[in-house]
Design a protein around this motif. Structure first.
Motif, PDB file in Angstrom:
ATOM      1  N   ASP A 198     -20.120 -24.178  10.400  1.00 12.69           N
ATOM      2  CA  ASP A 198     -19.798 -23.277  11.514  1.00 12.69           C
ATOM      3  C   ASP A 198     -18.836 -23.899  12.524  1.00 12.69           C
ATOM      4  OD1 ASP A 198     -21.292 -21.154  10.527  1.00 12.69           O
ATOM      5  OD2 ASP A 198     -23.119 -21.832  11.508  1.00 12.69           O
ATOM      6  N   VAL A 199     -17.923 -24.736  12.046  1.00 14.47           N
ATOM      7  CA  VAL A 199     -16.905 -25.346  12.902  1.00 14.47           C
ATOM      8  C   VAL A 199     -15.732 -24.378  13.003  1.00 14.47           C
ATOM      9  CG1 VAL A 199     -15.296 -27.275  13.151  1.00 14.47           C
ATOM     10  CG2 VAL A 199     -17.604 -27.669  12.262  1.00 14.47           C
ATOM     11  N   GLN A 200     -15.427 -23.944  14.222  1.00 14.55           N
ATOM     12  CA  GLN A 200     -14.312 -23.026  14.444  1.00 14.55           C
ATOM     13  C   GLN A 200     -13.053 -23.801  14.774  1.00 14.55           C
ATOM     14  OE1 GLN A 200     -14.782 -19.545  16.820  1.00 14.55           O
ATOM     15  NE2 GLN A 200     -17.003 -19.543  16.585  1.00 14.55           N
ATOM     16  N   VAL A 201     -11.963 -23.467  14.083  1.00 11.62           N
ATOM     17  CA  VAL A 201     -10.671 -24.096  14.356  1.00 11.62           C
ATOM     18  C   VAL A 201      -9.642 -23.026  14.703  1.00 11.62           C
ATOM     19  CG1 VAL A 201     -11.062 -26.134  12.913  1.00 11.62           C
ATOM     20  CG2 VAL A 201      -9.977 -24.137  11.929  1.00 11.62           C
ATOM     21  N   ALA A 202      -8.664 -23.444  15.481  1.00 13.77           N
ATOM     22  CA  ALA A 202      -7.513 -22.612  15.816  1.00 13.77           C
ATOM     23  C   ALA A 202      -6.308 -23.244  15.135  1.00 13.77           C
ATOM     24  CB  ALA A 202      -7.316 -22.551  17.326  1.00 13.77           C
ATOM     25  N   ILE A 203      -5.601 -22.478  14.324  1.00 16.90           N
ATOM     26  CA  ILE A 203      -4.441 -22.982  13.592  1.00 16.90           C
ATOM     27  C   ILE A 203      -3.197 -22.346  14.190  1.00 16.90           C
ATOM     28  CG2 ILE A 203      -3.321 -23.116  11.339  1.00 16.90           C
ATOM     29  CD1 ILE A 203      -6.551 -22.398  10.613  1.00 16.90           C
ATOM     30  N   PHE A 204      -2.218 -23.173  14.521  1.00 18.13           N
ATOM     31  CA  PHE A 204      -1.000 -22.711  15.177  1.00 18.13           C
ATOM     32  C   PHE A 204       0.206 -23.013  14.305  1.00 18.13           C
ATOM     33  CE2 PHE A 204      -4.113 -23.731  18.398  1.00 18.13           C
ATOM     34  CZ  PHE A 204      -4.122 -22.577  19.158  1.00 18.13           C
ATOM     35  N   ARG A 205       1.168 -22.083  14.325  1.00 14.69           N
ATOM     36  CA  ARG A 205       2.412 -22.243  13.557  1.00 14.69           C
ATOM     37  C   ARG A 205       3.584 -22.259  14.521  1.00 14.69           C
ATOM     38  NH1 ARG A 205       4.496 -17.817   9.150  1.00 14.69           N
ATOM     39  NH2 ARG A 205       6.245 -19.018   8.296  1.00 14.69           N
ATOM     40  N   LEU A 206       4.371 -23.319  14.420  1.00 18.65           N
ATOM     41  CA  LEU A 206       5.548 -23.487  15.265  1.00 18.65           C
ATOM     42  C   LEU A 206       6.804 -23.343  14.414  1.00 18.65           C
ATOM     43  CD1 LEU A 206       4.359 -26.554  17.372  1.00 18.65           C
ATOM     44  CD2 LEU A 206       4.102 -24.127  17.884  1.00 18.65           C
ATOM     45  N   PRO A 207       7.961 -23.171  15.059  1.00 16.63           N
ATOM     46  CA  PRO A 207       9.217 -23.090  14.296  1.00 16.63           C
ATOM     47  C   PRO A 207       9.358 -24.272  13.337  1.00 16.63           C
ATOM     48  CG  PRO A 207       9.605 -22.502  16.565  1.00 16.63           C
ATOM     49  CD  PRO A 207       8.176 -23.002  16.496  1.00 16.63           C
ATOM     50  N   GLY A 208       9.983 -23.998  12.197  1.00 12.10           N
ATOM     51  CA  GLY A 208      10.123 -25.033  11.168  1.00 12.10           C
ATOM     52  C   GLY A 208       8.868 -25.152  10.325  1.00 12.10           C
ATOM     53  N   ASP A 209       7.975 -24.163  10.443  1.00  7.86           N
ATOM     54  CA  ASP A 209       6.693 -24.180   9.734  1.00  7.86           C
ATOM     55  C   ASP A 209       5.912 -25.462   9.998  1.00  7.86           C
ATOM     56  OD1 ASP A 209       6.679 -21.603   8.794  1.00  7.86           O
ATOM     57  OD2 ASP A 209       7.557 -22.127   6.860  1.00  7.86           O
ATOM     58  N   GLU A 210       5.877 -25.847  11.259  1.00  5.90           N
ATOM     59  CA  GLU A 210       5.050 -26.973  11.707  1.00  5.90           C
ATOM     60  C   GLU A 210       3.698 -26.391  12.109  1.00  5.90           C
ATOM     61  OE1 GLU A 210       4.942 -29.926  15.549  1.00  5.90           O
ATOM     62  OE2 GLU A 210       6.890 -29.269  14.820  1.00  5.90           O
TER      63      GLU A 210
ATOM     64  N   GLY B 210       4.762 -18.998  16.258  1.00 10.15           N
ATOM     65  CA  GLY B 210       4.560 -19.128  17.695  1.00 10.15           C
ATOM     66  C   GLY B 210       3.225 -18.599  18.173  1.00 10.15           C
ATOM     67  N   ALA B 211       2.254 -18.563  17.271  1.00 12.43           N
ATOM     68  CA  ALA B 211       0.935 -18.036  17.636  1.00 12.43           C
ATOM     69  C   ALA B 211      -0.135 -18.769  16.839  1.00 12.43           C
ATOM     70  CB  ALA B 211       0.876 -16.536  17.368  1.00 12.43           C
ATOM     71  N   GLY B 212      -1.382 -18.336  17.024  1.00 13.72           N
ATOM     72  CA  GLY B 212      -2.496 -18.967  16.337  1.00 13.72           C
ATOM     73  C   GLY B 212      -3.431 -17.966  15.698  1.00 13.72           C
ATOM     74  N   VAL B 213      -4.251 -18.484  14.784  1.00 13.53           N
ATOM     75  CA  VAL B 213      -5.322 -17.710  14.161  1.00 13.53           C
ATOM     76  C   VAL B 213      -6.559 -18.594  14.138  1.00 13.53           C
ATOM     77  CG1 VAL B 213      -3.789 -16.298  12.721  1.00 13.53           C
ATOM     78  CG2 VAL B 213      -4.746 -18.425  11.801  1.00 13.53           C
ATOM     79  N   ALA B 214      -7.713 -17.970  14.076  1.00 16.54           N
ATOM     80  CA  ALA B 214      -8.972 -18.704  14.013  1.00 16.54           C
ATOM     81  C   ALA B 214      -9.470 -18.751  12.576  1.00 16.54           C
ATOM     82  CB  ALA B 214     -10.009 -18.045  14.901  1.00 16.54           C
ATOM     83  N   ALA B 215     -10.179 -19.828  12.245  1.00 19.79           N
ATOM     84  CA  ALA B 215     -10.792 -19.978  10.927  1.00 19.79           C
ATOM     85  C   ALA B 215     -12.128 -20.679  11.096  1.00 19.79           C
ATOM     86  CB  ALA B 215      -9.883 -20.780  10.001  1.00 19.79           C
ATOM     87  N   LEU B 216     -12.988 -20.492  10.129  1.00 20.12           N
ATOM     88  CA  LEU B 216     -14.306 -21.098  10.155  1.00 20.12           C
ATOM     89  C   LEU B 216     -14.411 -22.097   9.013  1.00 20.12           C
ATOM     90  CD1 LEU B 216     -17.041 -20.928  11.639  1.00 20.12           C
ATOM     91  CD2 LEU B 216     -17.738 -19.236   9.931  1.00 20.12           C
TER      92      LEU B 216
END
Length: 114
Positions: free
Chosen positions: A31-43, A21-27
Protein backbone atom coordinates in the motif's frame (compact mmCIF):
# COMPACT_ATOMS: atom_id res chain seq x y z
CA UNK A 1 31.56 -1.09 3.60
CA UNK A 2 28.93 -0.23 1.00
CA UNK A 3 25.43 -1.60 1.37
CA UNK A 4 23.72 -2.47 -1.86
CA UNK A 5 19.95 -2.77 -1.84
CA UNK A 6 18.33 -4.92 -4.47
CA UNK A 7 15.33 -3.09 -5.93
CA UNK A 8 12.01 -4.66 -6.73
CA UNK A 9 10.75 -3.13 -9.97
CA UNK A 10 7.00 -2.70 -10.39
CA UNK A 11 5.46 -1.90 -13.78
CA UNK A 12 3.01 0.93 -13.07
CA UNK A 13 1.83 2.35 -16.40
CA UNK A 14 2.64 3.05 -20.03
CA UNK A 15 4.78 6.11 -20.76
CA UNK A 16 1.86 7.78 -22.56
CA UNK A 17 -0.30 7.44 -19.41
CA UNK A 18 1.82 10.10 -17.72
CA UNK A 19 1.02 13.54 -19.19
CA UNK A 20 4.03 15.70 -20.03
CA UNK A 21 4.68 18.18 -17.21
CA UNK A 22 2.32 16.42 -14.82
CA UNK A 23 2.02 13.45 -12.50
CA UNK A 24 0.00 10.32 -11.88
CA UNK A 25 -0.42 8.21 -8.76
CA UNK A 26 0.35 4.50 -8.48
CA UNK A 27 0.15 1.91 -5.75
CA UNK A 28 3.09 -0.36 -4.98
CA UNK A 29 3.15 -3.48 -2.82
CA UNK A 30 2.46 -2.79 0.83
CA UNK A 31 0.00 0.00 0.00
CA UNK A 32 2.87 2.40 -0.78
CA UNK A 33 1.55 5.32 -2.84
CA UNK A 34 3.90 6.97 -5.32
CA UNK A 35 3.57 10.00 -7.55
CA UNK A 36 5.25 9.63 -10.95
CA UNK A 37 6.14 12.76 -12.90
CA UNK A 38 7.12 13.18 -16.56
CA UNK A 39 9.28 16.08 -17.66
CA UNK A 40 10.37 17.17 -21.15
CA UNK A 41 12.77 14.73 -22.77
CA UNK A 42 10.83 11.86 -21.16
CA UNK A 43 12.63 12.36 -17.85
CA UNK A 44 10.71 10.59 -15.09
CA UNK A 45 10.80 11.07 -11.32
CA UNK A 46 8.90 9.35 -8.52
CA UNK A 47 8.15 10.59 -5.02
CA UNK A 48 5.93 9.49 -2.20
CA UNK A 49 2.42 10.67 -3.03
CA UNK A 50 1.89 11.70 0.61
CA UNK A 51 2.09 15.42 1.38
CA UNK A 52 3.92 15.53 4.75
CA UNK A 53 2.25 18.80 5.72
CA UNK A 54 -1.38 17.76 5.21
CA UNK A 55 -1.08 13.97 5.40
CA UNK A 56 -3.10 13.68 2.18
CA UNK A 57 -2.11 11.56 -0.83
CA UNK A 58 -2.08 14.45 -3.30
CA UNK A 59 1.41 15.19 -4.65
CA UNK A 60 0.62 13.52 -8.01
CA UNK A 61 -1.97 16.27 -8.53
CA UNK A 62 0.50 19.06 -7.78
CA UNK A 63 1.76 21.67 -10.21
CA UNK A 64 5.05 20.70 -11.85
CA UNK A 65 7.55 23.46 -12.49
CA UNK A 66 11.07 24.72 -11.98
CA UNK A 67 12.68 26.49 -9.01
CA UNK A 68 16.11 27.95 -9.78
CA UNK A 69 16.84 25.12 -12.20
CA UNK A 70 15.48 22.35 -9.98
CA UNK A 71 12.46 20.39 -11.25
CA UNK A 72 9.80 20.52 -8.57
CA UNK A 73 6.18 19.86 -7.71
CA UNK A 74 4.02 22.17 -5.63
CA UNK A 75 1.59 20.47 -3.28
CA UNK A 76 -2.03 21.32 -4.11
CA UNK A 77 -2.87 21.60 -0.40
CA UNK A 78 -0.57 24.09 1.37
CA UNK A 79 1.64 24.89 -1.65
CA UNK A 80 5.01 23.61 -0.35
CA UNK A 81 7.43 22.80 -3.17
CA UNK A 82 9.39 19.53 -3.40
CA UNK A 83 12.49 18.86 -5.51
CA UNK A 84 11.64 15.98 -7.87
CA UNK A 85 15.25 14.77 -7.85
CA UNK A 86 15.81 14.60 -4.09
CA UNK A 87 12.39 14.88 -2.40
CA UNK A 88 13.65 17.84 -0.35
CA UNK A 89 11.10 20.47 0.56
CA UNK A 90 12.27 23.76 -0.94
CA UNK A 91 10.29 25.72 1.65
CA UNK A 92 11.32 23.86 4.82
CA UNK A 93 14.79 22.31 4.87
CA UNK A 94 13.84 19.91 7.67
CA UNK A 95 11.15 18.17 5.61
CA UNK A 96 11.42 15.82 2.66
CA UNK A 97 9.48 13.07 0.94
CA UNK A 98 10.78 9.68 -0.11
CA UNK A 99 12.07 9.30 -3.65
CA UNK A 100 11.93 6.16 -5.77
CA UNK A 101 14.05 4.94 -8.66
CA UNK A 102 12.31 5.02 -12.06
CA UNK A 103 13.14 3.28 -15.30
CA UNK A 104 11.37 2.93 -18.63
CA UNK A 105 11.52 -0.40 -20.43
CA UNK A 106 9.73 -1.03 -23.73
CA UNK A 107 7.42 1.95 -23.19
CA UNK A 108 6.45 0.95 -19.64
CA UNK A 109 7.29 3.01 -16.53
CA UNK A 110 8.69 0.92 -13.65
CA UNK A 111 9.22 2.13 -10.08
CA UNK A 112 11.89 0.53 -7.91
CA UNK A 113 11.58 -0.02 -4.19
CA UNK A 114 13.74 -1.94 -1.71
Amino acid sequence: MTLSLELTWTAVCAVEDVPMGAGVAALLAGDVQVAIFRLPGDEFHALSNMDPFSGAAVLARGIVGDAAGAPMVTSPVYKQRFDLRTGACLDDEEVSVRTFAVRVTSGVVHVGSP
